[in-house]
Design an enzyme around this catalytic site. Structure first.
Site, PDB file in Angstrom:
ATOM      1  N   LYS A  13      13.895  46.779 -26.952  1.00  0.00           N
ATOM      2  CA  LYS A  13      13.889  46.814 -25.490  1.00  0.00           C
ATOM      3  C   LYS A  13      15.321  47.529 -25.020  1.00  0.00           C
ATOM      4  O   LYS A  13      14.951  48.589 -24.266  1.00  0.00           O
ATOM      5  CB  LYS A  13      14.083  45.510 -25.013  1.00  0.00           C
ATOM      6  CG  LYS A  13      12.854  44.460 -25.259  1.00  0.00           C
ATOM      7  CD  LYS A  13      13.129  43.055 -24.729  1.00  0.00           C
ATOM      8  CE  LYS A  13      14.283  42.358 -25.052  1.00  0.00           C
ATOM      9  NZ  LYS A  13      14.268  41.865 -26.518  1.00  0.00           N
ATOM     10  N   ARG A  88      13.282  35.919 -19.045  1.00  0.00           N
ATOM     11  CA  ARG A  88      13.046  35.562 -20.472  1.00  0.00           C
ATOM     12  C   ARG A  88      12.514  34.204 -20.359  1.00  0.00           C
ATOM     13  O   ARG A  88      12.041  33.454 -21.361  1.00  0.00           O
ATOM     14  CB  ARG A  88      14.406  35.396 -21.305  1.00  0.00           C
ATOM     15  CG  ARG A  88      14.567  36.329 -22.103  1.00  0.00           C
ATOM     16  CD  ARG A  88      15.984  35.960 -22.929  1.00  0.00           C
ATOM     17  NE  ARG A  88      16.244  36.790 -24.191  1.00  0.00           N
ATOM     18  CZ  ARG A  88      16.988  37.732 -24.512  1.00  0.00           C
ATOM     19  NH1 ARG A  88      17.702  38.264 -23.156  1.00  0.00           N
ATOM     20  NH2 ARG A  88      16.990  38.247 -25.548  1.00  0.00           N
ATOM     21  N   ARG A 127      21.116  45.919 -37.147  1.00  0.00           N
ATOM     22  CA  ARG A 127      21.650  46.553 -35.791  1.00  0.00           C
ATOM     23  C   ARG A 127      23.013  46.427 -35.788  1.00  0.00           C
ATOM     24  O   ARG A 127      23.603  45.560 -36.366  1.00  0.00           O
ATOM     25  CB  ARG A 127      20.980  45.653 -34.744  1.00  0.00           C
ATOM     26  CG  ARG A 127      21.589  45.861 -33.332  1.00  0.00           C
ATOM     27  CD  ARG A 127      20.969  45.528 -32.115  1.00  0.00           C
ATOM     28  NE  ARG A 127      20.912  44.195 -32.090  1.00  0.00           N
ATOM     29  CZ  ARG A 127      20.107  43.529 -31.267  1.00  0.00           C
ATOM     30  NH1 ARG A 127      19.418  44.228 -30.252  1.00  0.00           N
ATOM     31  NH2 ARG A 127      19.754  42.239 -31.134  1.00  0.00           N
ATOM     32  N   ARG A 160      26.362  41.772 -34.219  1.00  0.00           N
ATOM     33  CA  ARG A 160      26.586  40.837 -33.590  1.00  0.00           C
ATOM     34  C   ARG A 160      26.469  39.185 -34.155  1.00  0.00           C
ATOM     35  O   ARG A 160      25.848  39.323 -34.976  1.00  0.00           O
ATOM     36  CB  ARG A 160      25.429  41.022 -32.519  1.00  0.00           C
ATOM     37  CG  ARG A 160      25.851  41.863 -31.290  1.00  0.00           C
ATOM     38  CD  ARG A 160      24.934  42.331 -30.431  1.00  0.00           C
ATOM     39  NE  ARG A 160      23.915  41.314 -30.003  1.00  0.00           N
ATOM     40  CZ  ARG A 160      22.664  41.324 -29.095  1.00  0.00           C
ATOM     41  NH1 ARG A 160      22.357  42.486 -28.912  1.00  0.00           N
ATOM     42  NH2 ARG A 160      21.996  40.284 -29.025  1.00  0.00           N
ATOM     43  N   ARG A 171      16.213  32.438 -32.690  1.00  0.00           N
ATOM     44  CA  ARG A 171      15.991  33.355 -31.428  1.00  0.00           C
ATOM     45  C   ARG A 171      14.497  33.822 -31.429  1.00  0.00           C
ATOM     46  O   ARG A 171      13.944  33.735 -30.246  1.00  0.00           O
ATOM     47  CB  ARG A 171      16.962  34.635 -31.457  1.00  0.00           C
ATOM     48  CG  ARG A 171      18.198  34.379 -31.245  1.00  0.00           C
ATOM     49  CD  ARG A 171      19.194  35.535 -31.507  1.00  0.00           C
ATOM     50  NE  ARG A 171      19.256  36.500 -30.401  1.00  0.00           N
ATOM     51  CZ  ARG A 171      19.600  37.892 -30.392  1.00  0.00           C
ATOM     52  NH1 ARG A 171      20.218  38.227 -31.605  1.00  0.00           N
ATOM     53  NH2 ARG A 171      19.281  38.654 -29.357  1.00  0.00           N
TER      54      ARG A 171
HETATM   55  P1  ADP Z   1      16.255  44.471 -28.240  1.00  0.00           P
HETATM   56  O1  ADP Z   1      17.017  45.040 -27.083  1.00  0.00           O
HETATM   57  O2  ADP Z   1      14.810  44.474 -27.936  1.00  0.00           O
HETATM   58  O3  ADP Z   1      16.981  43.347 -28.770  1.00  0.00           O
HETATM   59  P2  ADP Z   1      17.081  46.953 -29.777  1.00  0.00           P
HETATM   60  O4  ADP Z   1      16.884  48.112 -28.665  1.00  0.00           O
HETATM   61  O5  ADP Z   1      18.695  46.431 -29.674  1.00  0.00           O
HETATM   62  O6  ADP Z   1      16.232  45.689 -29.413  1.00  0.00           O
HETATM   63  O7  ADP Z   1      16.593  47.371 -31.232  1.00  0.00           O
HETATM   64  C1  ADP Z   1      16.741  46.565 -32.216  1.00  0.00           C
HETATM   65  C2  ADP Z   1      17.399  47.520 -33.532  1.00  0.00           C
HETATM   66  O8  ADP Z   1      16.380  47.906 -33.900  1.00  0.00           O
HETATM   67  C3  ADP Z   1      18.644  48.333 -33.109  1.00  0.00           C
HETATM   68  O9  ADP Z   1      19.368  48.479 -34.273  1.00  0.00           O
HETATM   69  C4  ADP Z   1      17.882  49.676 -32.991  1.00  0.00           C
HETATM   70  O10 ADP Z   1      18.372  50.735 -33.289  1.00  0.00           O
HETATM   71  C5  ADP Z   1      16.502  49.362 -33.963  1.00  0.00           C
HETATM   72  N1  ADP Z   1      15.115  50.005 -33.447  1.00  0.00           N
HETATM   73  C6  ADP Z   1      14.962  49.980 -32.197  1.00  0.00           C
HETATM   74  N2  ADP Z   1      13.653  50.584 -31.799  1.00  0.00           N
HETATM   75  C7  ADP Z   1      13.232  51.005 -33.125  1.00  0.00           C
HETATM   76  C8  ADP Z   1      12.142  51.617 -33.479  1.00  0.00           C
HETATM   77  N3  ADP Z   1      11.045  52.168 -32.933  1.00  0.00           N
HETATM   78  N4  ADP Z   1      12.070  51.886 -35.041  1.00  0.00           N
HETATM   79  C9  ADP Z   1      13.083  51.462 -35.725  1.00  0.00           C
HETATM   80  N5  ADP Z   1      14.159  50.821 -35.366  1.00  0.00           N
HETATM   81  C10 ADP Z   1      14.390  50.577 -34.093  1.00  0.00           C
HETATM   82  P1  AMP Z   2      20.115  40.253 -25.709  1.00  0.00           P
HETATM   83  O1  AMP Z   2      21.234  41.301 -25.916  1.00  0.00           O
HETATM   84  O2  AMP Z   2      19.146  40.569 -24.601  1.00  0.00           O
HETATM   85  O3  AMP Z   2      19.429  40.249 -27.112  1.00  0.00           O
HETATM   86  O4  AMP Z   2      20.685  38.930 -25.484  1.00  0.00           O
HETATM   87  C1  AMP Z   2      21.511  38.269 -26.211  1.00  0.00           C
HETATM   88  C2  AMP Z   2      21.710  36.583 -25.732  1.00  0.00           C
HETATM   89  O5  AMP Z   2      22.179  36.459 -24.424  1.00  0.00           O
HETATM   90  C3  AMP Z   2      20.364  35.810 -25.820  1.00  0.00           C
HETATM   91  O6  AMP Z   2      19.969  35.265 -27.117  1.00  0.00           O
HETATM   92  C4  AMP Z   2      20.597  34.780 -24.906  1.00  0.00           C
HETATM   93  O7  AMP Z   2      21.569  33.832 -25.458  1.00  0.00           O
HETATM   94  C5  AMP Z   2      21.433  35.287 -23.781  1.00  0.00           C
HETATM   95  N1  AMP Z   2      20.786  35.998 -22.747  1.00  0.00           N
HETATM   96  C6  AMP Z   2      20.385  37.433 -22.504  1.00  0.00           C
HETATM   97  N2  AMP Z   2      19.703  37.380 -21.391  1.00  0.00           N
HETATM   98  C7  AMP Z   2      19.346  36.100 -21.181  1.00  0.00           C
HETATM   99  C8  AMP Z   2      18.283  35.494 -20.005  1.00  0.00           C
HETATM  100  N3  AMP Z   2      17.670  36.380 -19.164  1.00  0.00           N
HETATM  101  N4  AMP Z   2      18.274  34.336 -20.073  1.00  0.00           N
HETATM  102  C9  AMP Z   2      18.910  33.367 -21.034  1.00  0.00           C
HETATM  103  N5  AMP Z   2      19.881  33.874 -21.685  1.00  0.00           N
HETATM  104  C10 AMP Z   2      19.961  35.206 -21.885  1.00  0.00           C
END
Ligand code: ADP
Ligand code: AMP
Length: 214
Positions: A13, A88, A127, A160, A171
């Site tokens: 995302k 969420r 990541r 992280r 999660r």
């Molecule tokens: P989210 O915001 O949904 O938690 P991220 O955008 O941070 O996810 O992506 C999670 C991990 O997967 C990151 O390390 C990112 O670089 C990698 N990633 C994202 N999209 C792809 C893809 N299409 N193919 C492979 N790896 C990806």
């Molecule tokens: P993210 O960076 O989107 O993966 O979010 C990391 C963490 O932040 C999540 O696992 C939650 O603990 C918290 N968080 C982020 N967005 C929300 C939301 N909309 N509602 C509740 N918790 C959130």
């Protein structure tokens, strides 16, 4: 253009939201980034949020909704935005729908980045995040130019705390219980678009541009 990103943690995302924000000239609003910035700055909100985040739990709705409503009311959000990680839960979606009604608008696109659970643990253990500027990398799929260093600001990259495999499983459970019902919510609202998140970063983005328009 008001866009929300749906999908499991690690689905991509944030990666796609940043590309959308840059192409369409709208702000990228990530609640996770806002919480992490508050944790880094040692604010009261950060202290409260951290206790939930470290366990892989959601921060309570009442701490999250007001924050987002305030952010989307700022002048730079007047022409739209891409919300990443919010809503969420169903109460958060309802809070957003109500706030948008008051501001005179609605969500235009809810983009669900669809990735099966079996791909998620790999995505998240690989990541690497920059806690200074919010950039994210993957050690295999989106590696930084210099290992462990942010391309954008030179900060040291970290795994992280909530990306450790034991927390990722929590999660994912929270996602299925509390966030997945939003797919149905936005499908009923007629704005749901599903993209195949298992493809490469660029392929996923092309699919999204096909939906949003050039
Ligand atoms: P989210 O915001 O949904 O938690 P991220 O955008 O941070 O996810 O992506 C999670 C991990 O997967 C990151 O390390 C990112 O670089 C990698 N990633 C994202 N999209 C792809 C893809 N299409 N193919 C492979 N790896 C990806
Ligand atoms: P993210 O960076 O989107 O993966 O979010 C990391 C963490 O932040 C999540 O696992 C939650 O603990 C918290 N968080 C982020 N967005 C929300 C939301 N909309 N509602 C509740 N918790 C959130």
């Amino acid at each position: 253009m008001k866009i929300i990103m749906l999908g499991a943690p690690g689905a991509g995302k944030g990666t796609q939201a940043k590309k959308i924000a840059s192409k369409y000239g709208i702000p990228h609003i990530s609640t996770g980034d806002i919480f992490r910035a508050n944790i880094k700055a040692g604010t009261e909100l950060g202290k409260k949020a951290k206790s939930y985040m470290d366990q892989g739990l959601l921060v309570p709705d009442e701490l999250t909704c007001d924050l987002v409503v305030d952010r989307i009311s700022q002048p730079d959000a007047a022409n739209g935005y891409v919300l990443d990680g919010f809503p969420r839960t169903i109460p958060q979606a309802e809070c957003l729908t109500d706030a948008l009604k008051n501001l005179g608008g609605q969500v235009d696109y809810a983009i669900d980045v669809d990735v099966p659970d079996e791909n998620i643990v790999n995505r998240m253990s690989g990541r690497r995040a920059c806690l200074k500027c919010g950039a994210t990398y993957h050690i295999v799929f989106a590696a930084p130019k210099s290992e462990g260093i942010c391309d954008v600001c030179g900060e040291k990259l970290v795994l992280r705390d909530d990306d450790r495999p034991e927390t990722v499983l929590n999660r994912l459970k929270v996602y299925h219980d509390q966030t997945q019902p939003l797919i149905d919510y936005y499908s009923k609202a007629g704005v749901l678009k599903t993209v195949d998140g298992t493809r490469s970063l660029d392929e996923v983005f092309s699919e999204i541009v096909g939906i949003l328009g050039e």
